[in-house]
Design an enzyme around this catalytic site. Sequence first.
Site, PDB file in Angstrom:
ATOM      1  NE  ARG A   1      37.115  39.971  41.520  1.00 54.79           N
ATOM      2  CZ  ARG A   1      35.894  40.514  41.447  1.00 54.79           C
ATOM      3  NH1 ARG A   1      34.989  39.997  40.642  1.00 54.79           N
ATOM      4  NH2 ARG A   1      35.601  41.558  42.191  1.00 54.79           N
ATOM      5  CB  VAL A   2      42.608  35.237  35.952  1.00 58.33           C
ATOM      6  CG1 VAL A   2      42.931  33.858  35.401  1.00 58.33           C
ATOM      7  CG2 VAL A   2      42.688  36.284  34.855  1.00 58.33           C
TER       8      VAL A   2
ATOM      9  CG  ASP B   1      49.409  43.000  27.744  1.00 56.49           C
ATOM     10  OD1 ASP B   1      48.747  42.555  28.699  1.00 56.49           O
ATOM     11  OD2 ASP B   1      50.414  43.718  27.889  1.00 56.49           O
TER      12      ASP B   1
ATOM     13  CE  LYS C   1      41.806  36.480  30.594  1.00 51.31           C
ATOM     14  NZ  LYS C   1      42.753  36.885  29.548  1.00 51.31           N
TER      15      LYS C   1
ATOM     16  CD  GLN D   1      40.321  42.025  41.467  1.00 46.77           C
ATOM     17  OE1 GLN D   1      40.073  41.038  42.123  1.00 46.77           O
ATOM     18  NE2 GLN D   1      39.879  43.227  41.780  1.00 46.77           N
TER      19      GLN D   1
ATOM     20  CB  ALA E   1      42.715  47.305  34.299  1.00 46.97           C
TER      21      ALA E   1
END
Lengths: 176, 223
Positions: free
Chosen positions: B13-14, B131, B27, B8, B10
């Site tokens: 949730r995965v 990212d 996701k 989880q 920001a």
Amino acid sequence: MVTVNVLEDASRSRCHLLLYRNVENAIDLRKMIMEGQVEASLIKPEMVVSAFQVLVAANKAVRSLEAKKMTTRSVFSEIIFNLSPTKNISESLLRFGLGDSDKDILAVVVDPDVEPKVEKLSGQIQGQLVPLDELSSLTNVQKVTETYKITKEELTMSSLSDGVISRMACKEFYPK
Amino acid sequence: MNRELLTQGAEGRVFTTSWLGQSVIVKQRFPKTYRHPDLDAQITRERIKAEARALVRCRSFGIRTPAVYDVDFTTNEIVLEEINDSVTVRNFIYDAVNKQQSMNGPVFMNLAEKIGKTLAKLHDNNIIHGDLTTSNMLLVPPYDTSDIILIDFGLSSVDERPEDKAVDLYVLERAVLSTHPNTELFVQQVLSVYKTAGGKAAAEVINRLDEVRMRGRKKLCFG
């Protein structure tokens, strides 16, 4: 012969895939479809790479039906439309749906009550019901690759099925 | 089958779950209540589209990413292929370091080379990951011959200019150097291979990287 799967909609619809070969009455079947007498999606097996590909299309169709947001007029045409990488309905039906000269048909029945629907369909299709495993021998890899625009680089690190389904899932906003 | 929460963050949730008979990753993005709801809906929708698009674009030019199985804008969920037996590059490095393997040895130089080539291809196609960390790179067995699998394109964008690409590399550099000890040579190898594999545009990015480094630890702000 009849492969059953459960879809991910609220009513957990059951989805049945049936493969028919040596079909003799494609023209009549198309007439019946247009008259709303066929309670199944009749698909060209040459455009299908995997059963999963069809399940994804069927799942999306029943969910759209549930949300009352289908793009086409019936859940059966919706399944065919969902297989297509484009948003053009007529094109989808032409490319993926039953054609007048087709001898093989992949039928998709979506219903909690299988038996009667399958019986009805088998009464309508003048052809031989065969095991679903034969599907892989009917896939036209070249046509599929071209239609979905799968690159050869992609095939070095992924299955054709995954490439195809990715295009189906993103067609509303991909390529751009 | 019920969903099993994997992580989880920001953004959301995965989960892992069974979907149409396959094991998949779901996701799910959170609504951000501090935003105006119309704006939130729009931003979330655009982020989902960007992620899905980036994943599919990458596969078209030969970077391995999870396949996209379904995108649902009503639940803000994206269903992805689950990559079996995968290990993050992060954990791979941890494990190897625990086994006393040297970061300057052939295993890691080979890994650095693969990462460099993958990123060169990514940027050559003007995709900014947004990212880049070792947690967002996967390997599958056998690990020494595995392709680099890129995941989590939730902050991705498209840009031909060197600036965002340089920041992409900088984020990775900072992530690797601060997470894993003795990785200076490893990073150097990644960047060197990136430059060689990427041609003129990549050379520009590396030059830009020097400027970005000089700016310090400032992070780029995303909308």
